[in-house]
Motif scaffolding. Structure first.
Motif, PDB file in Angstrom:
ATOM      1  N   ARG A  29       0.870  -1.180   0.000  1.00 31.33           N
ATOM      2  CA  ARG A  29       0.000   0.000   0.000  1.00 31.33           C
ATOM      3  C   ARG A  29       0.902   1.224   0.000  1.00 31.33           C
ATOM      4  O   ARG A  29       1.978   1.203   0.588  1.00 31.33           O
ATOM      5  CB  ARG A  29      -0.918   0.005   1.226  1.00 31.33           C
ATOM      6  CG  ARG A  29      -2.038   1.029   1.138  1.00 31.33           C
ATOM      7  CD  ARG A  29      -3.127   0.706   2.162  1.00 31.33           C
ATOM      8  NE  ARG A  29      -4.233   1.652   2.068  1.00 31.33           N
ATOM      9  CZ  ARG A  29      -4.388   2.690   2.888  1.00 31.33           C
ATOM     10  NH1 ARG A  29      -3.501   2.901   3.849  1.00 31.33           N
ATOM     11  NH2 ARG A  29      -5.404   3.490   2.753  1.00 31.33           N
ATOM     12  N   SER A 151      -6.015  -2.131  -2.145  1.00 34.54           N
ATOM     13  CA  SER A 151      -5.312  -3.385  -2.400  1.00 34.54           C
ATOM     14  C   SER A 151      -4.544  -3.827  -1.159  1.00 34.54           C
ATOM     15  O   SER A 151      -3.832  -3.042  -0.545  1.00 34.54           O
ATOM     16  CB  SER A 151      -4.347  -3.212  -3.576  1.00 34.54           C
ATOM     17  OG  SER A 151      -5.054  -2.859  -4.742  1.00 34.54           O
ATOM     18  N   GLU A 152      -4.706  -5.089  -0.794  1.00 36.33           N
ATOM     19  CA  GLU A 152      -4.056  -5.671   0.381  1.00 36.33           C
ATOM     20  C   GLU A 152      -4.400  -4.881   1.647  1.00 36.33           C
ATOM     21  O   GLU A 152      -3.616  -4.791   2.566  1.00 36.33           O
ATOM     22  CB  GLU A 152      -2.526  -5.692   0.172  1.00 36.33           C
ATOM     23  CG  GLU A 152      -1.791  -6.735   1.003  1.00 36.33           C
ATOM     24  CD  GLU A 152      -1.482  -6.209   2.393  1.00 36.33           C
ATOM     25  OE1 GLU A 152      -1.577  -7.000   3.337  1.00 36.33           O
ATOM     26  OE2 GLU A 152      -1.146  -5.020   2.531  1.00 36.33           O
ATOM     27  N   LEU A 160      -2.036  -6.976  -4.842  1.00 39.79           N
ATOM     28  CA  LEU A 160      -2.975  -6.900  -5.963  1.00 39.79           C
ATOM     29  C   LEU A 160      -2.672  -5.658  -6.787  1.00 39.79           C
ATOM     30  O   LEU A 160      -2.374  -4.601  -6.230  1.00 39.79           O
ATOM     31  CB  LEU A 160      -4.422  -6.828  -5.476  1.00 39.79           C
ATOM     32  CG  LEU A 160      -5.071  -8.101  -4.928  1.00 39.79           C
ATOM     33  CD1 LEU A 160      -6.437  -7.774  -4.365  1.00 39.79           C
ATOM     34  CD2 LEU A 160      -5.188  -9.165  -6.006  1.00 39.79           C
ATOM     35  N   SER A 166     -10.277  -5.568  -4.414  1.00 35.19           N
ATOM     36  CA  SER A 166      -9.566  -5.984  -3.209  1.00 35.19           C
ATOM     37  C   SER A 166     -10.403  -6.914  -2.336  1.00 35.19           C
ATOM     38  O   SER A 166      -9.911  -7.401  -1.328  1.00 35.19           O
ATOM     39  CB  SER A 166      -9.152  -4.751  -2.393  1.00 35.19           C
ATOM     40  OG  SER A 166     -10.283  -3.974  -2.074  1.00 35.19           O
ATOM     41  N   ARG A 169     -10.909 -10.192  -5.658  1.00 31.43           N
ATOM     42  CA  ARG A 169      -9.742 -10.351  -6.525  1.00 31.43           C
ATOM     43  C   ARG A 169     -10.117 -10.460  -8.003  1.00 31.43           C
ATOM     44  O   ARG A 169      -9.338 -10.957  -8.821  1.00 31.43           O
ATOM     45  CB  ARG A 169      -8.901 -11.563  -6.099  1.00 31.43           C
ATOM     46  CG  ARG A 169      -8.455 -11.537  -4.653  1.00 31.43           C
ATOM     47  CD  ARG A 169      -7.764 -12.822  -4.248  1.00 31.43           C
ATOM     48  NE  ARG A 169      -6.490 -12.988  -4.916  1.00 31.43           N
ATOM     49  CZ  ARG A 169      -5.332 -12.517  -4.473  1.00 31.43           C
ATOM     50  NH1 ARG A 169      -5.297 -11.833  -3.337  1.00 31.43           N
ATOM     51  NH2 ARG A 169      -4.209 -12.721  -5.135  1.00 31.43           N
TER      52      ARG A 169
END
Length: 520
Positions: A29, A151-152, A160, A166, A169
């Motif tokens: 991130r 993401s993540e 990702l 997110s 997926r």
């Protein structure tokens, strides 16, 4: 200093660029500056954070500013909340009724490097100006909201790319969206080129135009615009909803609901002011229907509304008219309110209607005595373990101070011990027997209460565990205690506030006083 420094892409948002840069440098991130306050990653950061970003990624300040919402719509900011109008909340979870940031699957599919555009955060943009298709604001697979920097983040499922959902997926670029209505024209291409629609020469800049568009859009989702929406459904925007229930701002609507509203608002501003005035007058729109949003409208908008839309008209109704309308409405809806009757009669206020339909009242001294008895019984029956009794006595003291001082519960909770003592000292001159007895009780509770030291060095009210006492929690507890009282009372602790002081006139009371010509 980061080894890989990605250049911003055309119309990219700040959050998308920072996320791509973070992924390229091995972060799941995007990295933040130390102590960076990042409530919305597409807003302009603070100066020290801007300096850090420029130094770390070698990006020019002008390029960085163009990626922020503040650059494009920053002047359309609410003075009270500080929020930018038209800016859609990111909403990284699915628990809110609000829509999330949008995306175009075809743009993500055709991008060599997929990225998110800053325009996809703006509520007045509902379609892609490149492909002419309606944007999506949820993942079609799992129906979760999309957040470029999530993401993540939400469920820790690993790394990702930015164009993947997110939550599930899924590759967002593989989905399809519907075509926009044939008669819909987005204003974003013109605003992006620092131009204004040719139909409205009065607007001085894009912020001025967007403010007017926001006021019209906001008005269209209000109940007062029902007749105007009916007219617009017949002419320009058949998808307009009959009612936008529990929606307070245009930004809360999802993209499918929002598109016909923006379409209708844009159409009303075309050929300004002739089309707007004609349609508004034909639909019976009056100046007062805009309410408080008229005060934040641009000067050119306020001028046209004030000069061309009639102000509120008062007219008298007879007892028979009021009675017949009440009976007719109650035959279909037993819970008919005065507001329903006023709306059906086309009036704003009526003394006859106020006399016919009962309304809740403020408390009397007898109600106050009953409330005192409830507190006294609680102090006798509440167990002393876990400071439960101390909490009841604290709420009792706050209630008494609210009655004695004529202040709200929230105002009393913020008073210091010294301020309470000085106020009580000044109130001892009263000669009312009930007032004196309540004053004496307040003194007794004051001596028992374990005052807490605040960070500023003063003693004040505190919660059971020593934290700052919130007035709304005390208010809700006292309101629950009022359940045994007369059901004709207003269900609020404020009904006791003005027993020993003069109650100020409310908005409706002032209006009725002006209407009836009462000078007293």
């Amino acid at each position: 200093m980061f080894l890989i420094r990605k250049s911003p892409l055309l119309d990219e948002s700040l959050s998308s660029w920072r996320q791509r840069s973070g992924l390229e440098n091995g972060f799941h991130r995007f990295p933040l500056n130390r102590n960076e306050k990042n409530k919305d990653p597409d807003r302009l950061p603070e100066e020290r954070d801007i300096d850090w970003i420029q130094h770390s990624f070698s990006v020019e300040r002008q390029s960085l500013e163009r990626m922020t919402a503040d650059y494009w719509i920053g002047n359309a900011k609410s003075r009270l909340s500080g929020k930018i109008r038209w800016l859609i909340a990111l909403e990284a979870n699915g628990n809110s009724i609000s829509s999330g940031s949008m995306f175009c699957p075809m743009c993500l599919r055709e991008d060599v490097t997929p990225y998110y555009r800053i325009a996809w955060r703006f509520a007045f943009v509902t379609s892609c100006h490149t492909h002419g298709r309606t944007l999506l604001d949820r993942c079609p697979q799992c129906r979760e909201r999309i957040w470029p920097t999530a993401s993540e983040f939400k469920r820790r499922k690993g790394w990702l790319p930015v164009h993947y959902c997110s939550s599930c997926r899924s590759d967002l670029s593989t989905f399809f969206s519907i075509e926009q209505p044939g008669n819909f024209r987005s204003v974003w291409p013109a605003l992006r080129s620092d131009q204004l629609p040719n139909s409205i020469a009065q607007a001085s800049n894009r912020y001025d135009y967007l403010q007017g568009l926001w006021v019209v859009s906001q008005f269209l989702i209000r109940r007062r615009s029902e007749k105007l929406r009916d007219k617009l459904r017949q002419s320009i925007s058949p998808e307009l909803a009959i009612d936008y229930f529990k929606v307070h701002t245009i930004e809360q609507l999802n993209v499918i609901q929002r598109q016909p509203v923006i379409q209708a608002a844009t159409w009303l501003l075309e050929s300004w002011p002739h089309r707007f005035v004609e349609v508004a007058q034909h639909s019976g729109v009056q100046r007062h229907h805009f309410g408080e949003i008229l005060h934040i409208a641009p000067a050119w908008f306020q001028t046209i509304v004030s000069e061309n839309l009639t102000v509120r008209h008062y007219r008298a109704i007879s007892l028979n008219q009021a009675t017949e309308m009440i009976d007719r409405l109650k035959s279909t809806n037993p819970k008919t309110t005065k507001a329903d009757v006023r709306r059906a009669l086309g009036i704003s206020e009526s003394a006859v209607l106020n006399d016919l339909m009962s309304q809740r009242r403020h408390a009397t001294q007898q109600d106050l005595l009953a409330m005192r008895d409830i507190f006294e019984e609680l102090t006798l029956t509440t167990p002393t373990r876990r400071t439960a009794l101390a909490s009841v006595k604290r709420d009792y003291l706050i209630f008494l101070l609210s009655v004695l001082f004529g202040g709200t519960i929230e105002e009393i909770c913020e008073l210091t011990k010294e301020r309470v003592l000085s106020r009580l000292q000044a109130e001892q001159r009263r000669d009312n027997d009930l007032y004196r007895s309540l004053l004496a009780k307040a003194y007794d509770l004051l001596q028992e209460y374990p005052w807490k030291m605040k960070p500023n060095g003063t003693q004040g009210f505190a919660s059971r565990f020593g934290a700052e006492l919130k007035g709304h929690s005390v208010r809700s507890r006292i309101t629950l205690m009022m359940a045994p009282l007369d059901q004709t009372l207003w269900r609020s602790v404020d009904v006791f506030r003005f027993l020993f002081s003069t109650q100020p006139l409310g908005r409706r009371a002032k209006r009725l006083k002006k209407f009836t010509g009462d000078k007293h």
